[in-house]
Structures are given as C-alpha cells and as structure tokens.
Design a protein around this motif. Structure first.
Motif, short mmCIF file in Angstrom:
data_model
loop_
_atom_site.label_atom_id
_atom_site.label_comp_id
_atom_site.label_asym_id
_atom_site.label_seq_id
_atom_site.Cartn_x
_atom_site.Cartn_y
_atom_site.Cartn_z
N ILE A 191 2.06 0.14 11.48
CA ILE A 191 2.93 0.71 12.51
C ILE A 191 2.09 1.19 13.69
N GLY A 192 0.93 1.73 13.41
CA GLY A 192 0.05 2.15 14.49
C GLY A 192 -0.33 1.00 15.40
N ALA A 193 -0.45 -0.20 14.82
CA ALA A 193 -0.87 -1.37 15.59
C ALA A 193 0.25 -1.93 16.46
N ILE A 194 1.51 -1.65 16.11
CA ILE A 194 2.63 -2.25 16.86
C ILE A 194 3.52 -1.21 17.54
N ALA A 195 3.20 0.06 17.39
CA ALA A 195 4.09 1.13 17.88
C ALA A 195 4.42 0.98 19.37
N GLY A 196 3.49 0.46 20.14
CA GLY A 196 3.72 0.32 21.57
C GLY A 196 4.63 -0.83 21.94
N TYR A 197 5.00 -1.65 20.96
CA TYR A 197 5.81 -2.84 21.23
C TYR A 197 7.27 -2.69 20.81
N VAL A 198 7.60 -1.62 20.06
CA VAL A 198 8.93 -1.53 19.46
C VAL A 198 9.67 -0.28 19.91
N SER A 199 11.01 -0.37 19.86
CA SER A 199 11.84 0.78 20.23
C SER A 199 11.94 1.78 19.09
N CYS A 200 11.87 1.30 17.86
CA CYS A 200 11.92 2.18 16.69
C CYS A 200 11.46 1.42 15.46
N VAL A 201 11.25 2.15 14.39
CA VAL A 201 10.92 1.58 13.08
C VAL A 201 12.03 1.97 12.11
N VAL A 202 12.47 1.03 11.31
CA VAL A 202 13.47 1.29 10.27
C VAL A 202 12.82 1.12 8.92
N LEU A 203 12.81 2.19 8.12
CA LEU A 203 12.38 2.11 6.73
C LEU A 203 13.60 1.76 5.90
N GLN A 204 13.56 0.61 5.24
CA GLN A 204 14.72 0.14 4.47
C GLN A 204 14.38 0.13 2.98
N PRO A 205 14.91 1.08 2.21
CA PRO A 205 14.64 1.06 0.77
C PRO A 205 15.16 -0.23 0.15
N VAL A 206 14.35 -0.84 -0.69
CA VAL A 206 14.71 -2.11 -1.31
C VAL A 206 16.02 -1.99 -2.08
N SER A 207 16.77 -3.07 -2.17
CA SER A 207 18.10 -3.01 -2.80
C SER A 207 18.03 -2.97 -4.33
N GLN A 208 17.00 -3.62 -4.91
CA GLN A 208 16.90 -3.66 -6.37
C GLN A 208 16.57 -2.28 -6.92
N LYS A 209 17.44 -1.77 -7.79
CA LYS A 209 17.29 -0.39 -8.29
C LYS A 209 15.96 -0.17 -8.99
N GLU A 210 15.49 -1.18 -9.71
CA GLU A 210 14.25 -1.02 -10.47
C GLU A 210 13.02 -0.91 -9.57
N LEU A 211 13.17 -1.27 -8.29
CA LEU A 211 12.05 -1.22 -7.35
C LEU A 211 12.17 -0.09 -6.33
N LEU A 212 13.26 0.69 -6.41
CA LEU A 212 13.52 1.73 -5.42
C LEU A 212 12.42 2.80 -5.39
N PRO A 213 11.99 3.19 -4.19
CA PRO A 213 11.07 4.32 -4.07
C PRO A 213 11.83 5.64 -4.22
N ALA A 214 11.13 6.71 -4.55
CA ALA A 214 11.75 8.02 -4.65
C ALA A 214 12.16 8.51 -3.27
N PRO A 215 13.30 9.22 -3.16
CA PRO A 215 13.73 9.74 -1.85
C PRO A 215 12.65 10.57 -1.16
N GLY A 216 11.94 11.37 -1.92
CA GLY A 216 10.89 12.20 -1.33
C GLY A 216 9.78 11.38 -0.70
N TYR A 217 9.50 10.22 -1.30
CA TYR A 217 8.47 9.35 -0.74
C TYR A 217 8.91 8.81 0.61
N LEU A 218 10.17 8.38 0.71
CA LEU A 218 10.69 7.86 1.97
C LEU A 218 10.68 8.92 3.07
N ILE A 219 11.13 10.12 2.71
CA ILE A 219 11.16 11.21 3.69
C ILE A 219 9.74 11.54 4.17
N GLY A 220 8.79 11.56 3.23
CA GLY A 220 7.41 11.84 3.60
C GLY A 220 6.81 10.76 4.48
#
Length: 244
Positions: A191-220
């Motif tokens: 993200i540091g390498a492309i931050a100047g090229y984009v309007s925003c970044v979207v973190l999208q938690p994966v749809s498969q439940k077995e691969l989901l990250p913890a909510p606290g990890y996403l917020i952090g």
C-alpha cells in the motif's frame, strides 16, 4: 456480417445487477464477465474457464438467461450492455479483463467503463487507460499461480496502478482480499508503494468462513494503513442477499 478486422472475445456472462464490493457497493451496473485469467488464486469464487456459450440475462434479476454462442464482437457486447437502461457504469470483470485489452479498445458503450482487474498486466493496461472511468484494482499478495519471480509480480502490480492511477477523468482504488494468513507487513509495504495512485484502499475479508481473519486483525490493519491512505473495511455484500 462481421468486418474482417473486428476482434472477438469469449464472454461467459452479461447481466445487470448491483456492485457488491468496494466503495461503489449498491450501484447498478451492467456486468461483462470475460473468460480466462493469468492467475489462479485459491480464494477465487468465479469460474474463469473458456466457454462456447455466453449467458445473457435480458431482464435484470430474473435469473432467466438467453444462451448466445461465443465468440462475441464488440458490437454484440455494446448492444447487450446498453440494453439495461439506467446504470452507473459497465463493469468489465472476469477472469482477467486486461487479457482482452485489444477487444476492450473496440467497445463503443455510452456508459462509463469500470475495470475490475488483478493489476498484473501493465502493458495491457496502457492500451485502455483512456477508456476507463473507474478502476477497481486488486493486490494479490499471495499468488497461488507459479510465478517466475515474486518481485517481478509486485513490480508489475505497482506499474499497473501507476498506469491506471486516479486522475481528473478516472478514479482508481485498491482492494485487498484479507485471509487469516495475510501478513500485515506485506500489505502495508504494498500500500505504501501505491498510495499516491489510489483514492482509497478497501480491505475485503475473504468470503470462505474457514479463511476469515479475526475482526481485531482487520481493525488493526486498517488503523495502520490510515496513516497512508483512506482505508475502508467492506465485505462482499452481494452474497448476503443472493444476487449475481
């Protein structure tokens, strides 16, 4: 009869629905889903194989499809995508639509074009950058396809974002699919390498439940990225209500 110099492409689906990901969630779009992809991501939820038939949903939300024989001309796609009336834009998705850049150059569609891409084919991106109004660019942190050089993979990604960057005529934003195995340092570095090229970044938690990250990890992770660029957490919404 098709002109001798007119290109064709294999398209798996043309339909009208709403955008289910990113900052334009809920916007009504026509979707043109191309076949073929240069990557093979483990979390991909879309069939990208070639098909002899394109499914065309004439009435949005009906689930009734007309079967049209592939390949299709740019004129064919223009008529299909232009038949839906009031839409925000036409989503060029896949698969990887940049593999069909020469075909996209021939599209003549009144509505704005919205590219959804894995951002690894910068030489193809250069061909169509002036035709695009919106770019939804992915960062593939862990490509599961064999790649000759991981550094080259990321260099191509950065170059693609540079090529399709946000301008007064085009908005480019970045989407990162986050799994429980996603490394925060890797995300922050890219993200540091492309931050100047984009309007925003979207973190999208994966749809498969077995691969989901913890909510606290996403917020952090969001908190870390906010020092560089506007960062949102937006899951896939179309799965919630079962639309295409």
């Amino acid at each position: 009869m098709m002109a001798a110099d007119q290109m064709t492409a294999n398209v798996s689906e043309v339909f009208c629905s709403v955008q289910g990901e990113g900052p334009y969630v809920g916007s009504r779009q026509a979707f043109v889903r191309f076949t073929g992809c240069n990557l093979d991501c483990s979390y991909c939820d879309t069939s990208v194989g070639s098909s002899n038939i394109c499914r065309f949903e004439k009435v949005p939300g009906s689930g009734v499809f007309k079967l049209v024989e592939n390949p299709l001309s740019a004129e064919d796609i223009g008529k299909m995508a232009g038949s839906y009336g009031k839409i925000h834009s036409v989503s060029l998705t896949g698969g990887e639509p940049l593999m069909h850049a020469d075909f996209i150059c021939q599209l003549d569609i009144a509505s704005p074009l919205y590219l959804e891409s894995n951002m690894t084919l910068p030489h193809m991106a250069k061909k169509i950058r002036d035709k695009l109004s919106y770019v939804a660019g992915d960062i593939k942190l862990l490509p599961s396809s064999p790649v000759d050089d991981v550094d080259q993979h990321f260099d191509r990604t950065i170059e693609c974002f540079r090529t399709l960057k946000t301008t007064k005529d085009r908005e480019c934003f970045c989407k990162v699919v986050v799994t429980k195995d996603t490394d925060a340092d890797d995300v922050e570095g890219m993200i540091g390498a492309i931050a100047g090229y984009v309007s925003c970044v979207v973190l999208q938690p994966v749809s498969q439940k077995e691969l989901l990250p913890a909510p606290g990890y996403l917020i952090g992770l969001q908190e870390r990225l906010l020092d560089q660029v506007d960062t949102k957490i937006i899951p896939q919404t179309h799965r919630i209500w079962g639309c295409l």
